[in-house]
Design an enzyme around this catalytic site. Structure first.
Site, PDB file in Angstrom:
ATOM      1  N   CYS A  76       0.822  -1.220   0.000  1.00 55.42           N
ATOM      2  CA  CYS A  76       0.000   0.000   0.000  1.00 55.42           C
ATOM      3  C   CYS A  76       0.850   1.262   0.000  1.00 55.42           C
ATOM      4  O   CYS A  76       0.339   2.354  -0.234  1.00 55.42           O
ATOM      5  CB  CYS A  76      -0.939   0.004   1.197  1.00 55.42           C
ATOM      6  SG  CYS A  76      -2.148  -1.320   1.094  1.00 55.42           S
ATOM      7  N   HIS A 110      -3.007   7.154   2.641  1.00 56.38           N
ATOM      8  CA  HIS A 110      -3.474   5.862   2.152  1.00 56.38           C
ATOM      9  C   HIS A 110      -4.823   5.582   2.799  1.00 56.38           C
ATOM     10  O   HIS A 110      -5.017   5.848   3.989  1.00 56.38           O
ATOM     11  CB  HIS A 110      -2.449   4.786   2.533  1.00 56.38           C
ATOM     12  CG  HIS A 110      -2.953   3.402   2.290  1.00 56.38           C
ATOM     13  ND1 HIS A 110      -3.491   3.010   1.081  1.00 56.38           N
ATOM     14  CD2 HIS A 110      -3.014   2.309   3.094  1.00 56.38           C
ATOM     15  CE1 HIS A 110      -3.857   1.743   1.162  1.00 56.38           C
ATOM     16  NE2 HIS A 110      -3.584   1.300   2.369  1.00 56.38           N
ATOM     17  N   ASN A 154     -10.114   0.117   0.021  1.00 49.77           N
ATOM     18  CA  ASN A 154      -8.645   0.169  -0.049  1.00 49.77           C
ATOM     19  C   ASN A 154      -8.197  -0.401  -1.401  1.00 49.77           C
ATOM     20  O   ASN A 154      -8.286  -1.601  -1.631  1.00 49.77           O
ATOM     21  CB  ASN A 154      -8.086  -0.663   1.119  1.00 49.77           C
ATOM     22  CG  ASN A 154      -6.569  -0.663   1.165  1.00 49.77           C
ATOM     23  OD1 ASN A 154      -5.907  -0.249   0.221  1.00 49.77           O
ATOM     24  ND2 ASN A 154      -6.030  -1.154   2.267  1.00 49.77           N
TER      25      ASN A 154
HETATM   26  O1  UT7 Z   1      -3.696  -1.262   3.529  1.00 42.37           O
HETATM   27  C1  UT7 Z   1      -2.782  -2.220   3.952  1.00 42.37           C
HETATM   28  C2  UT7 Z   1      -2.724  -2.251   5.405  1.00 42.37           C
HETATM   29  N1  UT7 Z   1      -3.964  -2.727   5.962  1.00 42.37           N
HETATM   30  C3  UT7 Z   1      -4.549  -2.058   6.927  1.00 42.37           C
HETATM   31  O2  UT7 Z   1      -4.102  -1.001   7.296  1.00 42.37           O
HETATM   32  C4  UT7 Z   1      -5.730  -2.709   7.595  1.00 42.37           C
HETATM   33  C5  UT7 Z   1      -5.567  -2.651   9.084  1.00 42.37           C
HETATM   34  N2  UT7 Z   1      -6.614  -3.345   9.805  1.00 42.37           N
HETATM   35  C6  UT7 Z   1      -7.894  -2.915   9.897  1.00 42.37           C
HETATM   36  O3  UT7 Z   1      -8.266  -1.965   9.235  1.00 42.37           O
HETATM   37  C7  UT7 Z   1      -8.810  -3.587  10.868  1.00 42.37           C
HETATM   38  O4  UT7 Z   1      -8.061  -4.434  11.700  1.00 42.37           O
HETATM   39  C8  UT7 Z   1      -9.941  -4.421  10.193  1.00 42.37           C
HETATM   40  C9  UT7 Z   1     -10.960  -3.484   9.550  1.00 42.37           C
HETATM   41  C10 UT7 Z   1      -9.367  -5.354   9.179  1.00 42.37           C
HETATM   42  C11 UT7 Z   1     -10.684  -5.217  11.270  1.00 42.37           C
HETATM   43  O5  UT7 Z   1     -11.184  -4.357  12.273  1.00 42.37           O
HETATM   44  P1  UT7 Z   1     -10.906  -4.682  13.800  1.00 42.37           P
HETATM   45  O6  UT7 Z   1     -11.572  -3.624  14.566  1.00 42.37           O
HETATM   46  O7  UT7 Z   1      -9.420  -4.850  13.996  1.00 42.37           O
HETATM   47  O8  UT7 Z   1     -11.682  -6.027  13.996  1.00 42.37           O
HETATM   48  P2  UT7 Z   1     -11.137  -7.445  14.478  1.00 42.37           P
HETATM   49  O9  UT7 Z   1     -10.431  -8.153  13.398  1.00 42.37           O
HETATM   50  O10 UT7 Z   1     -10.457  -7.283  15.801  1.00 42.37           O
HETATM   51  O11 UT7 Z   1     -12.500  -8.173  14.764  1.00 42.37           O
HETATM   52  C12 UT7 Z   1     -13.427  -7.718  15.776  1.00 42.37           C
HETATM   53  C13 UT7 Z   1     -14.642  -8.611  15.744  1.00 42.37           C
HETATM   54  C14 UT7 Z   1     -14.307 -10.104  15.784  1.00 42.37           C
HETATM   55  O12 UT7 Z   1     -15.324 -10.764  16.494  1.00 42.37           O
HETATM   56  P3  UT7 Z   1     -15.113 -11.162  18.051  1.00 42.37           P
HETATM   57  O13 UT7 Z   1     -13.917 -12.058  18.047  1.00 42.37           O
HETATM   58  O14 UT7 Z   1     -14.869  -9.863  18.760  1.00 42.37           O
HETATM   59  O15 UT7 Z   1     -16.395 -11.818  18.396  1.00 42.37           O
HETATM   60  C15 UT7 Z   1     -14.361 -10.502  14.337  1.00 42.37           C
HETATM   61  O16 UT7 Z   1     -14.650 -11.872  14.166  1.00 42.37           O
HETATM   62  O17 UT7 Z   1     -15.361  -8.408  14.527  1.00 42.37           O
HETATM   63  C16 UT7 Z   1     -15.489  -9.662  13.818  1.00 42.37           C
HETATM   64  N3  UT7 Z   1     -15.380  -9.390  12.389  1.00 42.37           N
HETATM   65  C17 UT7 Z   1     -16.418  -9.047  11.629  1.00 42.37           C
HETATM   66  N4  UT7 Z   1     -17.727  -8.892  11.907  1.00 42.37           N
HETATM   67  C18 UT7 Z   1     -18.537  -8.519  10.895  1.00 42.37           C
HETATM   68  C19 UT7 Z   1     -14.255  -9.391  11.611  1.00 42.37           C
HETATM   69  N5  UT7 Z   1     -14.566  -9.064  10.351  1.00 42.37           N
HETATM   70  C20 UT7 Z   1     -15.897  -8.841  10.332  1.00 42.37           C
HETATM   71  C21 UT7 Z   1     -16.791  -8.461   9.324  1.00 42.37           C
HETATM   72  N6  UT7 Z   1     -18.094  -8.303   9.642  1.00 42.37           N
HETATM   73  N7  UT7 Z   1     -16.385  -8.221   8.055  1.00 42.37           N
END
Ligand code: UT7
Length: 329
Positions: A112, A253, A283
Site C-alpha cells: 500500500c 493511504h 482500499n
Molecule cells: O492497507 C494495507 C494495510 N492494511 C490495513 O491497514 C488494515 C488494518 N486493519 C484494519 O483496518 C482492521 O483491523 C480491520 C478493519 C481489518 C478489522 O477491524 P478490527 O476492529 O481490527 O476487527 P477485528 O479483526 O479485531 O475483529 C473484531 C470482531 C471479531 O469478532 P469477536 O472475536 O470480537 O467476536 C471478528 O470476528 O469483529 C469480527 N469481524 C467481523 N464482523 C462482521 C471481523 N470481520 C468482520 C466483518 N463483519 N467483516
C-alpha cells in the site's frame, strides 16, 4: 532541481460492490463495516481485464490533460501487487498499450506504500537531470486476490488506479521537498499471499488451501499502521519546522478511516485538511493516494504553493511519508 507533479489522473471501474451486496456473500453487515472501516462500497474490475487496463486509463487521462504524446515519456514506474502476469512486468503492458516508444520502466511492489515508493524513486531520476517526464502509476486489481468467503479481507479492498506525471521544476521551491520511507520484514507473516511465488509455486494443494488469496491479520496490521503512519508523518513535518496548520492537505493511504483519524490527531489537523474517499472505493492498495490526489485536484482543494503531506502503510511492512509543495494551477 526538484521533481514536481505536473499531471494527475485516475480510473475506477464502473461496477460497484456495496456493503449490502457483501451482506449476501459473507457473515457481515453494513453497520460493522461502516463503523470499523468507513467503507460503504468499492469498485470491481471486469474479470477479463488486468491491473494494466486501469493503469493505462489513468495514464491516458494525464496525456490528454497535458496534450502530450506517450512518446515523450522517459520512464514508467508502476506500483502494484497485482500485476497482470508473473512475468513480465505490468509496466511492459502499459508501455505497449500507451505506445510509449522511448521509455523504460518496471513494477514496484511496495504494498500500500507502493505509490510513495514509486514517487520517491521517480523523483531521483528527475533530480539527477537524467529524465524529464516520468509516469508514476499506482494500480491494483485487489478483487483478483481476494477470497469473497473471508470477511476479514473481502470487505476492505477494491480495484482502482491513479497516476502522476513527474517533471523537473523551474521554480526550486515547488515540488517534492522530502520523503522518509521504511521497510520491515517483521510484517511478512501478517499481510501476504502465501503461494504463487518461488517459495510455494502453484499446485493443486495451494489452490485447494486458498493460498493464492490475500491473508491479513487485521488487528496486528492496524496497530503497526497507526504507529508507523502517525510517527513518520509527524517526523517529516517537524523536520521541516512545520506544524499541522501549515499543511493544506493530508492525502493518506485509505485503508481504514480510524487509521487516518489517528494520523490527523497526531498532527492536529482539521477535517477539511484531510482527503478521505474510502467510503466510495475501499482500499485500492497502490491506487489510494493517486486516486485521492486526482479527486482533490478536480475539486480544487489545493493551489500552487500549498504544502501537501502524503502518508501510507502496507504489506512488508512498508511505510512512509512525503512532503511536497503543490505545483499545479
Ligand atoms: O492497507 C494495507 C494495510 N492494511 C490495513 O491497514 C488494515 C488494518 N486493519 C484494519 O483496518 C482492521 O483491523 C480491520 C478493519 C481489518 C478489522 O477491524 P478490527 O476492529 O481490527 O476487527 P477485528 O479483526 O479485531 O475483529 C473484531 C470482531 C471479531 O469478532 P469477536 O472475536 O470480537 O467476536 C471478528 O470476528 O469483529 C469480527 N469481524 C467481523 N464482523 C462482521 C471481523 N470481520 C468482520 C466483518 N463483519 N467483516
Amino acid at each position: 532541481m526538484r521533481a514536481i507533479i505536473t499531471g494527475i489522473g485516475h480510473f475506477v471501474p464502473e461496477q460497484r460492490l456495496t456493503n449490502a451486496d457483501l451482506e449476501k456473500m459473507v457473515d457481515t453487515n453494513d453497520e460493522w463495516i461502516t463503523s470499523r472501516t468507513g467503507i460503504k462500497e468499492r469498485r470491481i474490475l471486469e474479470k477479463d481485464k488486468g491491473t494494466s487496463y486501469m493503469a493505462v486509463q489513468a495514464a491516458k487521462m494525464i496525456l490528454e490533460q497535458k496534450h502530450i504524446s506517450a512518446d515523450e515519456i522517459d520512464l514508467i514506474l508502476l506500483a502494484t501487487i497485482t500485476p497482470d502476469l508473473m512475468v513480465p512486468s505490468a509496466a511492459s503492458i502499459v508501455q505497449k498499450e500507451l505506445g510509449a516508444n522511448h521509455c523504460w520502466g518496471f513494477d514496484i511492489n511496495g504494498g500500500c506504500t507502493g505509490f510513495l515508493y514509486a514517487l520517491a524513486t521517480g523523483a531521483q531520476f528527475i533530480e539527477t537531470g537524467r529524465h524529464k517526464k516520468i509516469l508514476v502509476i499506482g494500480a491494483d486489481k485487489m478483487s483478483s486476490i481476494l477470497n469473497y468467503q473471508d470477511r476479514n479481507t473481502c470487505i476492505i479492498f477494491g480495484d482502482g488506479a491513479g497516476a502522476a506525471l513527474l517533471e523537473p521544476s523551474t521554480d526550486n521551491d515547488l515540488g517534492i521537498h522530502d520523503f522518509e520511507m521504511h521497510l520491515d520484514g517483521v510484517g511478512v507473516q501478517y499481510l501476504c499471499v502465501e503461494a504463487g511465488g518461488s517459495l510455494r509455486p502453484a499446485t493443486h494443494e495451494t489452490v485447494d488451501k486458498k493460498m493464492h488469496f490475500l491473508y491479513q491479520d487485521g488487528k496486528t496490521v492496524f496497530k503497526h499502521a497507526v504507529i508507523g503512519m502517525s510517527d513518520v508523518s509527524k517526523r517529516i513535518v517537524d523536520k521541516h519546522h512545520l506544524s499541522g496548520k501549515d499543511i493544506k492537505l493530508l492525502i493518506p493511504h485509505q485503508a481504514n478511516y480510524r487509521i487516518i483519524d489517528a494520523v490527523a490527531k497526531k498532527l492536529d489537523l482539521a477535517p477539511e485538511q484531510i482527503v478521505i474517499n474510502i467510503e466510495k472505493y475501499g482500499n485500492t492498495t497502490a491506487g489510494t493516494i493517486p486516486i485521492a490526489m486526482s479527486e482533490a485536484y478536480q475539486q480544487q482543494r489545493m493551489k500552487k504553493g500549498d504544502w501537501i503531506l502524503l502518508s501510507a502503510f502496507g504489506a512488508g511492512f512498508t511505510w512512509g511519508s512525503m512532503l511536497l509543495k503543490w505545483a499545479m494551477d
